[in-house]
Structure formats: structure tokens, C-alpha cells
Scaffold this active site. Structure first.
Site, PDB file in Angstrom:
ATOM      1  CG  ASN A  72      38.686  44.949  35.395  1.00 63.50           C
ATOM      2  OD1 ASN A  72      39.798  45.408  35.192  1.00 63.50           O
ATOM      3  ND2 ASN A  72      38.384  44.280  36.488  1.00 63.50           N
ATOM      4  CG  HIS A  92      27.869  44.734  34.324  1.00 61.94           C
ATOM      5  ND1 HIS A  92      28.574  45.574  35.156  1.00 61.94           N
ATOM      6  CD2 HIS A  92      28.383  43.501  34.516  1.00 61.94           C
ATOM      7  CE1 HIS A  92      29.475  44.871  35.823  1.00 61.94           C
ATOM      8  NE2 HIS A  92      29.377  43.609  35.458  1.00 61.94           N
ATOM      9  CB  ALA A 126      31.659  41.106  33.596  1.00 61.58           C
TER      10      ALA A 126
END
Ligand SMILES: NC(=O)c1ccc[n+]([C@@H]2O[C@H](COP(=O)([O-])OP(=O)(O)OC[C@H]3O[C@@H](n4cnc5c(N)ncnc54)[C@H](O)[C@@H]3O)[C@@H](O)[C@H]2O)c1
Length: 286
Positions: free
Chosen positions: A207, A237, A139
């Protein structure tokens, strides 16, 4: 005709199902979906049936699927494939990876948080068994720059992950600290620590912290901040890297996967792109 790479998918949820469809529709010239396994066996059966129905409409190469595509257990799947794709959950990823590599199978790992503590053991096993581990960027973006920067000196890596509160439901850290999500009405820092602690505290959410730390300066030195935000609909993020080569700032605003709000759609596409890289002779990017 060149030999097709036989692929088996362990975990037929949001990521596993999307990957299975991509293998059948986009990679049929070079790869074959040889087996599916899910601990909930009906999920593997249902996916294999959905692929069979879907393939009837494919002009290029209709594929005969039947319920036998669904393996009865992990060992059964490993026996049938060259490459295992793990898309299950953090606490099973290491066991699946160890079994696949012990049988000299390559593996792509999605539940990266689950292997962070076993990195050295798995690396040694891959060398002994002549197998490879593929870890998609998932991601996040910026893994290419981070890997290049590690060839020089890195001073700092910080990850800030912001998601809607419901994405953190069931996280062990929240249960232990008795943190409620339903009364969060403004951006709230849930956690600050290193990547090793973050992956234990939020195994299904972070993750990216594991991937970032394994590609960079390690789980103890990589700093992670986790924020619950009631005003966002995307998973955000932000990564800050300070190195001798300069400063790298990355911000990803990810659309969530329709079948799983914990998973970003970009993570699925990243796994598909990794598979493409495995199959293609030219590799672009660090
Ligand atoms: N690397 C990344 O950036 C990234 C991004 C998003 C998600 N993920 C991780 O990828 C994994 C899969 O994500 P998802 O959205 O598809 O999850 P999901 O919950 O939609 O699907 C997981 C599937 O695995 C099955 N499963 C669980 N334990 C199993 C076992 N021991 N053996 C076989 N099957 C098992 C479940 O029944 C389920 O069908 C998760 O661990 C998730 O945290 C990684």
C-alpha cells in the site's frame, strides 16, 4: 454541545479494531463510533461486544454498545455515518469507496493499492458529491517532503521495501512465478518494477507504494523494489527522492502489528493521527 462526527468502520481486523478502540477511548469528545461492518459478521459483533466491555472501565464516558453497532451490510453502515473508514483488502477498497462517496460520505482509505487505478474516477466523484478522501501516510514517513517537492520538479522516487519472508505469503506474484518463501536464507529481491505493477503483484503488502506514487510522481514513474529478508523482524521501508529542492532519504524500521504480520503498527497510528487531523482545527505538516 457540538455535533459528534459519526464514524463507521468497514473491516474489523487488525487496523479496524485498533481504530475502533481509539475512537472510543481518545476521540469521544468529537466523534462517535456509529457502526461496524465486516464481511465476517461475527468479527463486527465480537468487536462491538469487546468495546462494550472495555467502555465499562472508562471513567470519562461509559458508552452503551450492543450488537446493533454491527451493521448487516455496507449500505446499512453508510446510512448511519458521516465518515467511512475502509480497512478491508485491496480488491474491495474501490467498491467501498465508490459507494461511500456516491452517498456523499467522506472516506478514509487504508487499502490504498486497491484504488491506485481508479484515482481519477474517485477524484471526479468526490468533486461531484462534495465528499473527501483521506489517505494516511500509513507505514511510511516522508509524504510531507514529497508533497512539497512535487510543487517543484522531482527527478526520481525509489521505494525499497524489505520484510520477513512470511509477510509475503499468498502474494499473487509469488504464486504466478512459483517463488517459494520457505527456502530463502539470505536477502532476496522478489520484485523490481513500478508502483502500478507492485500493487497488483503484492496487493496486501505494498500500500505504501500506492500512497507514495499518488502523493508524488504517479504509479508509472515511481520505482519499487521488494526484498524478502530472513534476518529481520521489522518491516523496513527506504525511500529516495531526488528533486530540484534536494535529496530526501527516509528509512522506517516498523514494528509489525501483533494481529497481522503484513501490517505495520505505524500504519495504525498513522490512521489514528489522520483522524485526529480531521477532527482538529489546526493542521500541522504539509
Ligand atoms: N496504507 C498503509 O500503509 C497500510 C498499512 C498496512 C495495512 N494496510 C491495509 O489495510 C487493510 C486492513 O489491514 P488489516 O491489517 O486490518 O487487515 P486484516 O486482515 O487484519 O483485516 C481485514 C478485515 O477486513 C474484512 N473484510 C475483508 N473483505 C471485506 C469486505 N468486502 N467487507 C467488509 N469487511 C471485509 C476481513 O474479514 C478482516 O476482518 C489491508 O488492505 C492492508 O493491506 C495499509
Amino acid at each position: 454541545m457540538a455535533k459528534l462526527l459519526k464514524i463507521g468502520i468497514v473491516g474489523c481486523g487488525a487496523i479496524g479494531s485498533s481504530l475502533a478502540k481509539a475512537i472510543v477511548s481518545d476521540f469521544s469528545e468529537k466523534a462517535e463510533l456509529a457502526s461496524l461492518y465486516d464481511i465476517d459478521i461475527e468479527k463486527a459483533y465480537n468487536l462491538s461486544m469487546a468495546l462494550a466491555i472495555g467502555s465499562q472501565t472508562m471513567v470519562s464516558r461509559p458508552i452503551k454498545f450492543n450488537r446493533k453497532l454491527a451493521a448487516l451490510n455496507l449500505e446499512d453502515l453508510i446510512n448511519k455515518v458521516d465518515l467511512v473508514i475502509e480497512a478491508t483488502k485491496a480488491d474491495t477498497a474501490f467498491d467501498i469507496a465508490k459507494k461511500a462517496i456516491s452517498n456523499s460520505r467522506d472516506i478514509m482509505i487504508m487499502s490504498v493499492g486497491g484504488i491506485i487505478e481508479h484515482y481519477k474516477e474517485l477524484k471526479a466523484l468526490t468533486e461531484e458529491k462534495k465528499a473527501r478522501i483521506f489517505i494516511p501516510s500509513g507505514a511510511i514517513c516522508g509524504i510531507d517532503g514529497l508533497k512539497a517537492a512535487t510543487c517543484g520538479k522531482i527527478n526520481k522516487v525509489i521505494l525499497t521495501t524489505k520484510k520477513p519472508p512470511k509477510a509475503f505469503l499468498g502474494a499473487p506474484y509469488l504464486l504466478k512465478k512459483k517463488i517459494r518463501l520457505d527456502n530463502i536464507d539470505k536477502d532476496t529481491v522478489l520484485f523490481e518494477g513500478n508502483a502500478s505493477q507492485a500493487t497488483k503483484a503484492f496487493p496486501q503488502n505494498i500500500n505504501v507504494a500506492a500512497t507514495l506514487s499518488m502523493a508524488g510522481i504517479g504509479p508509472e514513474a515511481t520505482i519499487v523494489r521488494i526484498v524478502a529478508s530472513p534476518t529481520i523482524t521489522r518491516n523496513i521501508h527506504e525511500i529516495e527522492i531526488e528533486s530540484d529542492a534536494g535529496k530526501i532519504i527516509i528509512r522506517c524500521e516498523n514494528v509489525v502489528h501483533p494481529d497481522n504480520p503484513k501490517t505495520s503498527y505505524l500504519a495504525v497510528l498513522s490512521a489514528i493521527a489522520t483522524l485526529k487531523q480531521v477532527l482538529e482545527p489546526i493542521k500541522i505538516g504539509t
